[in-house]
Design a protein around this motif. Structure first.
Motif, PDB file in Angstrom:
ATOM      1  N   ALA A 195      -6.918  79.692  -4.427  1.00 38.84           N
ATOM      2  CA  ALA A 195      -6.754  80.164  -5.806  1.00 38.84           C
ATOM      3  C   ALA A 195      -5.937  81.454  -5.848  1.00 38.84           C
ATOM      4  CB  ALA A 195      -8.122  80.380  -6.447  1.00 38.84           C
ATOM      5  N   GLN A 196      -6.172  82.346  -4.895  1.00 44.67           N
ATOM      6  CA  GLN A 196      -5.405  83.578  -4.838  1.00 44.67           C
ATOM      7  C   GLN A 196      -3.929  83.296  -4.567  1.00 44.67           C
ATOM      8  OE1 GLN A 196      -7.290  85.968  -6.262  1.00 44.67           O
ATOM      9  NE2 GLN A 196      -7.145  87.433  -4.594  1.00 44.67           N
ATOM     10  N   ARG A 197      -3.675  82.364  -3.641  1.00 42.79           N
ATOM     11  CA  ARG A 197      -2.273  82.027  -3.314  1.00 42.79           C
ATOM     12  C   ARG A 197      -1.560  81.443  -4.518  1.00 42.79           C
ATOM     13  NH1 ARG A 197      -0.132  77.420  -1.397  1.00 42.79           N
ATOM     14  NH2 ARG A 197      -2.165  76.550  -0.886  1.00 42.79           N
ATOM     15  N   GLN A 198      -2.286  80.663  -5.325  1.00 43.74           N
ATOM     16  CA  GLN A 198      -1.703  80.058  -6.522  1.00 43.74           C
ATOM     17  C   GLN A 198      -1.714  81.007  -7.716  1.00 43.74           C
ATOM     18  OE1 GLN A 198      -4.156  76.587  -6.908  1.00 43.74           O
ATOM     19  NE2 GLN A 198      -3.522  75.772  -4.910  1.00 43.74           N
ATOM     20  N   ARG A 199      -2.215  82.237  -7.486  1.00 46.07           N
ATOM     21  CA  ARG A 199      -2.252  83.286  -8.509  1.00 46.07           C
ATOM     22  C   ARG A 199      -3.034  82.858  -9.749  1.00 46.07           C
ATOM     23  NH1 ARG A 199       1.062  87.281  -6.890  1.00 46.07           N
ATOM     24  NH2 ARG A 199       2.729  86.758  -5.417  1.00 46.07           N
ATOM     25  N   PRO A 203     -12.582  84.584 -12.792  1.00 47.01           N
ATOM     26  CA  PRO A 203     -13.277  84.052 -11.607  1.00 47.01           C
ATOM     27  C   PRO A 203     -12.827  82.630 -11.263  1.00 47.01           C
ATOM     28  CG  PRO A 203     -14.691  83.932 -13.532  1.00 47.01           C
ATOM     29  CD  PRO A 203     -13.478  84.675 -13.975  1.00 47.01           C
ATOM     30  N   HIS A 204     -12.754  82.361  -9.959  1.00 48.35           N
ATOM     31  CA  HIS A 204     -12.435  81.017  -9.490  1.00 48.35           C
ATOM     32  C   HIS A 204     -13.733  80.224  -9.353  1.00 48.35           C
ATOM     33  CE1 HIS A 204      -8.783  83.114  -8.764  1.00 48.35           C
ATOM     34  NE2 HIS A 204      -9.230  83.750  -7.700  1.00 48.35           N
ATOM     35  N   ARG A 205     -13.687  78.970  -9.687  1.00 49.55           N
ATOM     36  CA  ARG A 205     -14.889  78.134  -9.618  1.00 49.55           C
ATOM     37  C   ARG A 205     -14.779  77.133  -8.470  1.00 49.55           C
ATOM     38  NH1 ARG A 205     -14.880  76.513 -15.847  1.00 49.55           N
ATOM     39  NH2 ARG A 205     -12.679  76.885 -15.452  1.00 49.55           N
ATOM     40  N   ALA A 206     -15.886  76.920  -7.807  1.00 48.83           N
ATOM     41  CA  ALA A 206     -15.943  75.960  -6.700  1.00 48.83           C
ATOM     42  C   ALA A 206     -17.200  75.111  -6.856  1.00 48.83           C
ATOM     43  CB  ALA A 206     -15.967  76.695  -5.353  1.00 48.83           C
ATOM     44  N   ARG A 207     -17.020  73.804  -6.770  1.00 45.56           N
ATOM     45  CA  ARG A 207     -18.159  72.885  -6.861  1.00 45.56           C
ATOM     46  C   ARG A 207     -18.378  72.257  -5.490  1.00 45.56           C
ATOM     47  NH1 ARG A 207     -19.904  72.204 -11.901  1.00 45.56           N
ATOM     48  NH2 ARG A 207     -18.515  72.703 -13.651  1.00 45.56           N
ATOM     49  N   LEU A 208     -19.516  72.556  -4.886  1.00 47.18           N
ATOM     50  CA  LEU A 208     -19.881  72.024  -3.582  1.00 47.18           C
ATOM     51  C   LEU A 208     -21.072  71.094  -3.739  1.00 47.18           C
ATOM     52  CD1 LEU A 208     -19.701  75.303  -1.452  1.00 47.18           C
ATOM     53  CD2 LEU A 208     -17.830  73.803  -2.182  1.00 47.18           C
ATOM     54  N   VAL A 209     -21.419  70.427  -2.668  1.00 50.74           N
ATOM     55  CA  VAL A 209     -22.595  69.560  -2.688  1.00 50.74           C
ATOM     56  C   VAL A 209     -23.843  70.369  -3.027  1.00 50.74           C
ATOM     57  CG1 VAL A 209     -24.045  68.050  -1.283  1.00 50.74           C
ATOM     58  CG2 VAL A 209     -21.555  67.946  -1.068  1.00 50.74           C
ATOM     59  N   SER A 210     -23.881  71.614  -2.549  1.00 50.37           N
ATOM     60  CA  SER A 210     -25.063  72.458  -2.770  1.00 50.37           C
ATOM     61  C   SER A 210     -25.109  73.067  -4.168  1.00 50.37           C
ATOM     62  CB  SER A 210     -25.094  73.576  -1.724  1.00 50.37           C
ATOM     63  OG  SER A 210     -23.915  74.358  -1.785  1.00 50.37           O
ATOM     64  N   SER A 227      -4.224  89.404  -0.079  1.00 41.43           N
ATOM     65  CA  SER A 227      -5.484  88.703  -0.309  1.00 41.43           C
ATOM     66  C   SER A 227      -6.122  88.159   0.956  1.00 41.43           C
ATOM     67  CB  SER A 227      -5.254  87.556  -1.294  1.00 41.43           C
ATOM     68  OG  SER A 227      -4.331  86.632  -0.765  1.00 41.43           O
ATOM     69  N   LEU A 228      -5.362  87.969   2.022  1.00 35.51           N
ATOM     70  CA  LEU A 228      -5.940  87.426   3.248  1.00 35.51           C
ATOM     71  C   LEU A 228      -6.911  88.402   3.907  1.00 35.51           C
ATOM     72  CD1 LEU A 228      -2.946  85.569   4.915  1.00 35.51           C
ATOM     73  CD2 LEU A 228      -5.045  84.568   4.041  1.00 35.51           C
ATOM     74  N   PRO A 380     -10.121  79.147   8.289  1.00 35.82           N
ATOM     75  CA  PRO A 380     -10.148  79.205   6.819  1.00 35.82           C
ATOM     76  C   PRO A 380      -8.943  79.902   6.207  1.00 35.82           C
ATOM     77  CG  PRO A 380     -12.303  79.737   7.725  1.00 35.82           C
ATOM     78  CD  PRO A 380     -11.357  79.687   8.886  1.00 35.82           C
ATOM     79  N   LEU A 381      -8.273  80.779   6.976  1.00 34.42           N
ATOM     80  CA  LEU A 381      -7.134  81.511   6.431  1.00 34.42           C
ATOM     81  C   LEU A 381      -5.963  80.601   6.098  1.00 34.42           C
ATOM     82  CD1 LEU A 381      -7.183  84.558   8.881  1.00 34.42           C
ATOM     83  CD2 LEU A 381      -8.118  84.454   6.583  1.00 34.42           C
ATOM     84  N   GLU A 382      -5.956  79.388   6.661  1.00 30.76           N
ATOM     85  CA  GLU A 382      -4.861  78.455   6.389  1.00 30.76           C
ATOM     86  C   GLU A 382      -4.693  78.228   4.890  1.00 30.76           C
ATOM     87  OE1 GLU A 382      -6.074  75.032   8.527  1.00 30.76           O
ATOM     88  OE2 GLU A 382      -5.165  75.665  10.430  1.00 30.76           O
ATOM     89  N   ALA A 383      -5.820  78.242   4.157  1.00 32.18           N
ATOM     90  CA  ALA A 383      -5.771  77.968   2.718  1.00 32.18           C
ATOM     91  C   ALA A 383      -5.020  79.049   1.958  1.00 32.18           C
ATOM     92  CB  ALA A 383      -7.191  77.833   2.162  1.00 32.18           C
ATOM     93  N   GLY A 384      -4.930  80.245   2.529  1.00 27.65           N
ATOM     94  CA  GLY A 384      -4.257  81.339   1.839  1.00 27.65           C
ATOM     95  C   GLY A 384      -2.834  81.574   2.292  1.00 27.65           C
ATOM     96  N   LEU A 385      -2.372  80.828   3.279  1.00 33.56           N
ATOM     97  CA  LEU A 385      -1.014  80.992   3.782  1.00 33.56           C
ATOM     98  C   LEU A 385      -0.057  80.095   2.999  1.00 33.56           C
ATOM     99  CD1 LEU A 385      -1.846  80.979   7.583  1.00 33.56           C
ATOM    100  CD2 LEU A 385      -0.987  82.934   6.302  1.00 33.56           C
ATOM    101  N   GLY A 386       1.059  80.633   2.595  1.00 31.00           N
ATOM    102  CA  GLY A 386       2.053  79.841   1.888  1.00 31.00           C
ATOM    103  C   GLY A 386       2.768  78.888   2.822  1.00 31.00           C
ATOM    104  N   SER A 387       3.782  78.226   2.292  1.00 36.37           N
ATOM    105  CA  SER A 387       4.499  77.225   3.080  1.00 36.37           C
ATOM    106  C   SER A 387       5.182  77.836   4.301  1.00 36.37           C
ATOM    107  CB  SER A 387       5.542  76.520   2.205  1.00 36.37           C
ATOM    108  OG  SER A 387       6.444  77.480   1.647  1.00 36.37           O
TER     109      SER A 387
END
Length: 530
Positions: A195-199, A203-210, A227-228, A380-387
């Motif tokens: 969400a941070q990478r996509q600006r 608040p960002h929302r996340a829906r998990l099984v829990s 943000s990393l 997990p940092l992969e999600a915040g790295l751009g192309s």
């Protein structure tokens, strides 16, 4: 509570040094700081708690007291554990500005005082936790996280609201860690970084099984870290569905977390200077005794901060060196990322800045640190790295003494080059790979690698594209089977004669003979480069 309550029976044992006529001031929060200019973080009503590390001379006392008075602080408590007794110039400055000054003896931890004030205020304000969090925006302790835990405990106990403070790699800074699984933490920080990478606006929302969670960033203290390196506040539930008052509570809590992050970064300044000094000594091949003294100084400082004794093995034990590089990241980001990620691995890691990268020197653990474990830690940092973003890291074998650290640094750098030659956004290589052909490939210039691969494989690839002949896959299988016709044919599910035909076609296209070891090695390396 009032300032005089800090001197009452049952309170931590403090000494009053100045402004005894101002003890009826109302204390609404605590700010722990050694910033030279903490005024921008004051909101009025705070007891400022300091270790006096900002003071380099008598003139600093007047400036510091004037700043906190302007910010609305109601009292100053000075700890004597780091720099000794409270100096007279600070006492005089507080008298001039009518600022109550309390001395905190070296045997009383800041966390003890912070928790005492928190209990007093929470008893007075339990009916309105939103006001409590607002006024405790900078409730932090010198023990590193105690203040955050105190506030999160209040929220959980009185509002049944579960909150966690997480690093970008999923480590729990504060909150009930046993109520958030490692898998959930991983998913939450990945959702936050994406969400941070996509600006996207928090608040960002996340829906998990829990269940559902809201994620609010707590920005790092400098823009360069990006943000990393930010912490994230994870709140159980969907904040956007809450009442306005409850939403404000979450926002104020995120500000509190950001203030604690700022305080921690400020506390790392001396440690960072020692880390940079160690790297400079290694780069100029300094006397091992000088390196050893600097390492021991860092260990003693960490032990003093934690209230423990320096570990004997730190001075003469073995050390690991990590070399890291960031692509598409701001300068300083890699150092901040590794400082957060390696906190659990070693509380005495020295992380030096290397521009777009970093060099880490840390005591070697009892068991080896496999590259895969570090790769999983940073995944997990992969999600915040751009192309274009990448983090590559190399790990040395343990150096048995300070004199071996220079070689370990070179080893880590070679391992990092191996990692950089791989595909992926987060790549790690260890010392066990330095005896492999991969090290040689990593050292070959890119243009030479491309030319070598092209001469051997281009015609085979072109033939495959035109005829769908599957020659490249056949070549890979043949080499993996050590040239065994029957094993290779079985693996490819083809007749041996079909395999012989394909290998013959490869030899015709390339002018090589796959019965010769030299040609097999060349093909193997070309496929590795591909």
């Amino acid at each position: 509570m009032r300032v005089r309550d800090l001197l009452a029976p049952g309170a931590p044992r403090l000494r009053l040094l100045a402004a005894e006529d101002e003890l009826d001031r109302q204390v609404s929060g605590v700010m722990t700081t050694d910033l030279h200019d903490p005024g921008r973080y004051l909101h009025g009503g705070e007891l400022v708690l300091t270790g006096m590390l900002w003071r380099t001379g008598p003139e600093d006392s007047e400036r510091f007291v004037r700043t906190i008075v302007a910010g609305g602080a109601v009292a100053l408590a000075a700890g004597e554990a780091e720099v000794g007794p409270v100096p007279d110039d600070l006492v005089d400055a507080c008298r001039r500005h009518r600022m109550p000054l309390l001395a905190v003896p070296d045997d009383i931890a800041f966390s003890t005082l912070t928790e005492f004030i928190g209990r007093q205020i929470s008893a007075d304000r339990a009916a309105d936790l939103a006001a409590l969090v607002d006024r405790h925006r900078l409730l932090v302790s010198a023990a590193g996280g105690g203040g955050l835990d105190a506030v999160l405990d209040l929220l959980g106990g009185d509002l049944d609201l579960d909150c966690w403070v997480l690093t970008p790699t999923g480590r729990v800074i504060a909150g009930p860690a046993d109520r958030l699984s490692a898998e959930d933490r991983d998913q939450l920080v990945r959702a936050h970084l994406a969400a941070q990478r996509q600006r996207r606006r928090p608040p960002h929302r996340a829906r998990l099984v829990s269940g559902s969670y809201s994620l609010l960033p707590a920005p790092a203290s400098t823009e360069a870290e990006a943000s990393l390196a930010d912490w994230v506040l994870a709140v159980a539930g969907d904040v956007t569905e809450w009442t306005t008052k409850r939403q404000q509570l979450a926002e104020n809590l995120a500000r509190l977390v950001a203030a604690e992050r700022t305080r921690r970064d400020e506390g790392r300044r001396l440690r960072r200077r020692l880390a940079d000094e160690v790297l400079t000594l290694l780069q100029r091949d300094a006397d091992p005794a000088e390196i050893s003294r600097t390492l021991y100084a860092s260990s003693a400082m960490a032990a003093r901060y934690e209230g423990t004794e320096p570990k004997p093995q730190v001075k003469d034990g073995s050390w690991l060196v990590l070399s890291a590089e960031g692509t598409g990241l701001p300068e300083g980001a890699v150092r901040s990322i590794l400082e957060e990620a390696l906190t659990d691995a070693s509380d005495r890691a020295l992380v030096a800045d290397a521009g777009t990268g970093a060099v880490v020197v840390l005591p070697a653990p009892d068991t080896a640190v496999p590259a895969d474990a570090l790769r999983d830690l940073l995944a997990p940092l992969e999600a915040g790295l751009g192309s274009e973003g990448r983090i590559t890291l190399g790990v040395s074998a343990p150096a048995l003494e300070a004199g071996g650290l220079r070689g370990a640094l070179e080893e880590a750098r070679h391992a990092r080059r191996i990692a950089a030659a791989r595909v992926g956004r987060v790549c790690v290589a260890g010392p066990e790979e330095l005896a492999s052909h991969v090290l040689l490939l990593a050292a070959v210039p890119d243009e030479v690698r491309r030319a070598f691969r092209s001469r051997l494989l281009d015609r085979v690839i072109a033939y495959d594209i035109e005829h769908q002949a599957d020659l490249v896959r056949t070549l890979e299988a043949f080499l993996r089977s050590d040239g065994s016709w029957t094993r290779c044919a079985a693996q490819l599910h083809v007749h041996v004669n079909t395999l012989r035909y394909r290998i013959g076609r490869i030899e015709e296209l390339t002018g090589r003979d796959l019965s010769r070891l030299e040609d097999r090695v060349d093909f193997y390396l070309a496929l590795e480069l591909a």
